[in-house]
Design an enzyme around this catalytic site. Structure first.
Site, PDB file in Angstrom:
ATOM      1  N   CYS A   1       5.186  18.181  29.774  1.00  0.00           N
ATOM      2  CA  CYS A   1       3.956  17.411  29.963  1.00  0.00           C
ATOM      3  C   CYS A   1       3.676  17.184  31.446  1.00  0.00           C
ATOM      4  O   CYS A   1       2.551  16.919  31.836  1.00  0.00           O
ATOM      5  CB  CYS A   1       4.055  16.071  29.260  1.00  0.00           C
TER       6      CYS A   1
ATOM      7  N   ASP B   1      12.419  15.396  25.887  1.00  0.00           N
ATOM      8  CA  ASP B   1      11.531  16.252  26.663  1.00  0.00           C
ATOM      9  C   ASP B   1      12.239  17.506  27.175  1.00  0.00           C
ATOM     10  O   ASP B   1      11.720  18.185  28.046  1.00  0.00           O
ATOM     11  CB  ASP B   1      10.922  15.471  27.838  1.00  0.00           C
TER      12      ASP B   1
ATOM     13  N   ARG C   1       0.818  -1.207   0.000  1.00  0.00           N
ATOM     14  CA  ARG C   1       0.000   0.000   0.000  1.00  0.00           C
ATOM     15  C   ARG C   1       0.857   1.265   0.000  1.00  0.00           C
ATOM     16  O   ARG C   1       0.419   2.320  -0.442  1.00  0.00           O
ATOM     17  CB  ARG C   1      -0.932   0.009   1.208  1.00  0.00           C
TER      18      ARG C   1
ATOM     19  N   CYS D   1      25.145  26.931  13.096  1.00  0.00           N
ATOM     20  CA  CYS D   1      25.128  26.666  11.648  1.00  0.00           C
ATOM     21  C   CYS D   1      25.731  27.795  10.819  1.00  0.00           C
ATOM     22  O   CYS D   1      25.765  27.702   9.590  1.00  0.00           O
ATOM     23  CB  CYS D   1      23.702  26.346  11.173  1.00  0.00           C
TER      24      CYS D   1
ATOM     25  N   CYS E   1      24.821  32.593  13.630  1.00  0.00           N
ATOM     26  CA  CYS E   1      24.458  31.437  14.467  1.00  0.00           C
ATOM     27  C   CYS E   1      25.684  30.592  14.793  1.00  0.00           C
ATOM     28  O   CYS E   1      26.456  30.218  13.902  1.00  0.00           O
ATOM     29  CB  CYS E   1      23.418  30.580  13.735  1.00  0.00           C
TER      30      CYS E   1
ATOM     31  N   ASP F   1      16.702   5.990  25.454  1.00  0.00           N
ATOM     32  CA  ASP F   1      15.878   6.573  26.521  1.00  0.00           C
ATOM     33  C   ASP F   1      16.453   6.168  27.875  1.00  0.00           C
ATOM     34  O   ASP F   1      16.967   5.069  28.034  1.00  0.00           O
ATOM     35  CB  ASP F   1      14.424   6.098  26.403  1.00  0.00           C
TER      36      ASP F   1
END
Lengths: 339, 77, 339, 77
Positions: free
Chosen positions: C181, C125, C7, C243, C240, C55
């Site tokens: 969160c 996070d 698909r 970059c 910057c 993690d």
């Protein structure tokens, strides 16, 4: 406060009161494919009281690319999607009551189920079921959330009886040859985007934050970076047979449904579409060939080899599915290709 | 003049993202019929139409400068 | 054609050539929380060659509401997220090579890993890790996709070295007190929406359809029905440090990192933030109280009871975490609250 | 006059979706400082600014009628 839902309770749009409401609500999800499995997972994690999920198909290898509740093992065992979904949903959240129905979402069944639910979520792959859901929604005053996608394109709209226009106001008829994932392909981010919209609306409706419910018809293309919300204030059609004052709920009428019959002694199912009209056999042949199917045809009909079955499609949308006597299976094959 | 946008597979059928047409004074239904005659598009009857980001019925009359969008309802799920 | 991806191959933006490319690519996902687990699932299903996921935390009950790879059993066993993610990803797609790293995404580790990957996905996070990822991206010429959400709000931006501005062009400094969160709550549809955007960009980059890559900075609110794409053509900052032509990669410099030290003989970890500045203790106290934490304070410091530990936060962002000697755990607790 | 939109938690801090202010001729940095002085907003240094849906640096000068949006980068994931 249940620690499990703490991050959701902390969100001001839901809060403790909203979470309490969500936990007492019942949702009917029609279809357990890409949209169905995704919606079911989000709502189970969110702690909805009861989820009823209905699907007529089993898990296949080609589903795994985008249908998030299923594993390779489910596909190897050819588990019915509803059963595989139930198994995973229970492992995710045992507090949620899950009712899995392996079968066809017929108008009769939808009417039975709708009487007891607070919300219906569209995760089907064809317009006939959507239009039946739309009629049931109006008849029993239950909101439903339209969602669909193909390729990188998707759309969603919340139908709230008495407030918004309904799907029949917008379409006035069933589209005869809608693009399906089996003919146009599908990528998972488009699925996720529809799920995000459907579940956001679902949480608003379940938490009864009615003012927050989206009133626009949203459509987007994640590959072409498009996003539009159409205003729908002028879309309600007074003469609508589903939601107008002279309503007849046409899609709950047996006359207007796809007819399936086993042809006597021939191991063949005949399908007659609910709509009058003509389909473009040439376009369909092109799509099916590029899908890798063996397609033969002449100006009057198309013959397609599928795994184990052969489908012959006529210009008026009628089809013969050779090699099966299973009505539900035959209809599923048909709607996967013709929408 | 009017800009006419096409979404999803309509765009693939047309090969273009949009067309410029003169549709002033025509109804949505008339424009659909014209487009069906000129391009290899699937039947436009059930394609939803928006005028300036607002849903438009088949009998709505197009004004000069209106941006028209054709959004085919899709069925995959 | 592998039936499994049929698909996706049918979608013209990918096709056979794109699928072949995707299957040979390696992606680094930094974080296995809500965004990390969702991104990993989509990319594993899509058939990416190799996924490295890193993690430092374990699965907790409060994660289950939105972190899609995990079950109640994973939370009961307190499995490290990276390990639980690996287990599920392998059940989903055994063709994908999964490398799970249980640990802190330090700049040193990121530099090591970045050398061998085609794309990095932001699922962290905190901004300190994001800024390090941003420097690594520029140094090793690897694109990365920023994604973040809180409440019903989310955002995403694709950083392509040499083409787009970078995160340091946009922010010029680490935000001192970002909403997390743990302080602002989060609902799953906002997560799904960010995942949809990140994975769409990921598939474009992996299939090398560079023209399709989104150039706008997208932000949305699924509860308030907002969606905006900001044009970024003027956002590149010549001076910057990440970059620009005089680049120093400041966030790979040990001097600019959060410092964690075990305080001798006290079962306490001290944390010194990388940023100079002042945080609003009053605002933080309000957020933490509404979260259900026991908070005490005076104009100079705040004391918060957490499960088993006590955190004392000073106005300059310094903190003492009493009840642990585990540096990674202490930093994780700190960044969950202060971003 | 200028419409100033606030996103995410800035909106919650302000209690309003937008403000109408006279910001013509001011730089983005000046507007931020003014807003910080008048409202209980978190530090605006790292909040991203858009003028008419286009990213704007702190030294950009605001014109009459410009729509300003403040988008705080969020960190949850």
């Amino acid at each position: 406060m249940n620690e499990r839902y703490s991050r959701q309770v902390l969100f001001p749009g839901i809060g403790k009161v909203g979470q309490e409401k969500i936990s007492r609500k019942s949702v009917l999800i029609i279809g357990a494919g890409a949209l169905g499995s995704g919606n079911a997972e989000v709502l189970a994690r969110a702690g909805v009281g009861k989820i009823t999920i209905i699907d007529r198909d089993y898990v296949e290898a080609s589903n795994l690319q985008r249908q998030q509740l299923y594993t390779e093992e489910d596909a190897a065992e050819k588990l019915p999607k509803a059963a595989a979904a139930e198994k995973r949903l229970k492992a995710i959240n045992s507090e949620v009551k899950v009712d899995a129905i392996i079968g066809d979402a017929t108008p009769i069944l939808l009417e039975e189920l709708a009487a007891d639910v607070d919300l219906m979520i569209d995760a089907t792959d064809n317009f006939e079921t959507r239009m039946a859901m739309n009629d049931v929604s109006q008849k029993y005053n239950v909101p439903w959330i339209y969602g669909a996608c193909v390729g990188s394109f998707g759309m969603s709209f919340s139908v709230i009886p008495g407030k918004t226009p309904c799907l029949n106001c917008l379409l006035r008829a069933i589209p005869l040859q809608g693009m399906t994932c089996d003919t146009g392909g599908i990528i998972s981010p488009a699925v996720q985007m529809v799920i995000a919209h459907q579940t956001a609306e679902a949480l608003k409706i379940l938490a009864e934050d009615w003012d927050a419910v989206r009133t626009t018809f949203v459509s987007f293309d994640v590959w072409r970076n498009q996003y539009t919300g159409l205003k729908m204030s002028k879309a309600k059609f007074a003469g609508c047979l589903s939601c107008g004052s002279e309503r007849t709920y046409p899609y709950l009428d047996h006359e207007n449904m796809t007819k399936t019959t086993v042809l006597c002694g021939r191991d063949t199912v005949q399908i007659r579409p609910s709509v009058q009209g003509e389909i473009s056999l040439e376009r369909l042949a092109g799509q099916l060939s590029s899908l890798g199917y063996t397609v033969k045809g002449n100006p009057y009909l198309l013959s397609v080899e599928m795994s184990g079955e052969r489908m012959v499609i006529f210009k008026d949308g009628r089809a013969l599915i050779h090699g099966t006597k299973d009505l539900t299976h035959a209809k599923s094959l048909y709607q996967r290709i013709l929408g | 003049m009017n800009k006419v946008l096409f979404f999803a597979h309509l765009r693939d059928c047309l090969g273009e993202e949009f067309l410029m047409v003169e549709a002033k004074g025509k109804t949505v239904a008339e424009l659909k019929t014209e487009l069906n005659a000129s391009y290899d598009l699937p039947k436009m009857d059930t394609v939803m139409t928006a005028i300036n980001e607002e849903f438009a019925a088949n009998d709505e009359v197009i004004q000069d400068g209106d941006v028209i969008a054709f959004i085919p309802p899709v069925s995959g799920g």
